[in-house]
Design a protein around this motif. Structure first.
Motif, PDB file in Angstrom:
ATOM      1  N   VAL A   1     -13.651  -7.105   2.708  1.00 40.96           N
ATOM      2  CA  VAL A   1     -12.576  -6.254   2.214  1.00 40.96           C
ATOM      3  C   VAL A   1     -11.242  -6.754   2.748  1.00 40.96           C
ATOM      4  N   GLU A   2     -10.204  -6.477   2.001  1.00 41.44           N
ATOM      5  CA  GLU A   2      -8.854  -6.797   2.459  1.00 41.44           C
ATOM      6  C   GLU A   2      -8.413  -5.720   3.444  1.00 41.44           C
ATOM      7  N   ILE A   3      -7.752  -6.148   4.500  1.00 37.91           N
ATOM      8  CA  ILE A   3      -7.213  -5.186   5.456  1.00 37.91           C
ATOM      9  C   ILE A   3      -5.710  -5.400   5.574  1.00 37.91           C
ATOM     10  N   LEU A   4      -5.039  -4.403   6.101  1.00 40.75           N
ATOM     11  CA  LEU A   4      -3.608  -4.478   6.313  1.00 40.75           C
ATOM     12  C   LEU A   4      -3.336  -4.063   7.747  1.00 40.75           C
ATOM     13  N   GLY A   5      -2.857  -4.999   8.563  1.00 46.90           N
ATOM     14  CA  GLY A   5      -2.498  -4.687   9.937  1.00 46.90           C
ATOM     15  C   GLY A   5      -1.136  -4.046   9.957  1.00 46.90           C
TER      16      GLY A   5
ATOM     17  N   VAL B   1      -2.302   2.640  -4.337  1.00 49.49           N
ATOM     18  CA  VAL B   1      -2.524   3.910  -3.649  1.00 49.49           C
ATOM     19  C   VAL B   1      -3.878   3.857  -2.950  1.00 49.49           C
ATOM     20  N   CYS B   2      -3.852   4.035  -1.643  1.00 47.06           N
ATOM     21  CA  CYS B   2      -5.084   4.014  -0.851  1.00 47.06           C
ATOM     22  C   CYS B   2      -5.979   5.179  -1.246  1.00 47.06           C
TER      23      CYS B   2
ATOM     24  N   ARG C   1       0.836  -1.197   0.000  1.00 48.15           N
ATOM     25  CA  ARG C   1       0.000   0.000   0.000  1.00 48.15           C
ATOM     26  C   ARG C   1       0.871   1.247   0.000  1.00 48.15           C
ATOM     27  N   VAL C   2       0.396   2.269  -0.661  1.00 45.48           N
ATOM     28  CA  VAL C   2       0.986   3.599  -0.597  1.00 45.48           C
ATOM     29  C   VAL C   2      -0.126   4.518  -0.120  1.00 45.48           C
TER      30      VAL C   2
END
Length: 168
Positions: free
Chosen positions: A155-159, A28-29, A3-4
């Protein structure tokens, strides 16, 4: 890089290339922190922000039109020197129209070295506290409405690391 995330921009610096990147690049978020500071043109001028409340809202509309799914966050200061009840009402109206995912709300306090530090801090602390709470309540309602739109979706998440509050 998964992610950016471009975090904060001054509303005057929103350029087509940034919008294109946020729309077209999958990494890009689609999130932008775009602080309005106030919804009163008079206060924005005193803050030397360089835009009007309407221009700020037009920027938000353009972002949402050109970057589907974007979420916008903002900063707002209540109790800036000289802020009247009418100025505050305009700020509440901007918050309602902008529909931020989240907002960072602050009570004005003088910062050394800023132009406003020389201005009289003429909004009583109790009034700043009241205005702050009004906006907190308004933003809480807006955030809840926006969060409910996500119910039932996957949804995909990023910890980004362990929770500071829950070590489990």
């Amino acid at each position: 890089i998964r992610r950016v995330r471009f975090l904060t921009s001054h509303p005057l610096f929103m350029k087509p290339a940034l919008l294109d990147a946020m729309r077209d690049l999958p990494k890009v978020c689609k999130y932008l922190h775009l602080p309005p500071q106030s919804g009163s043109d008079r206060i924005l001028q005193a803050m030397r922000r360089g835009y009007t409340a309407e221009r700020y809202l037009e920027t938000c509309e353009r972002l949402r039109a050109e970057v589907p799914g974007i979420e916008i966050a903002g900063d707002i200061i209540v109790g800036f020197p000289g802020e009247t009840e009418e100025d505050f009402d305009r700020t509440a109206a901007l918050l309602e129209r902008a529909r931020f995912q989240n907002a960072f709300l602050f009570k004005y306090s003088a910062r050394p070295g800023t132009v406003s530090a020389a201005l009289p801090d003429d909004v009583p602390a109790a009034e700043k506290k009241r205005r702050h709470q009004v906006l907190l309540d308004l933003q809480e309602r807006i955030s809840l409405e926006k969060n409910r739109e996500w119910m039932g979706r996957r949804v995909e998440i990023l910890g980004e690391g362990r929770s500071k509050r829950d070590s489990k």
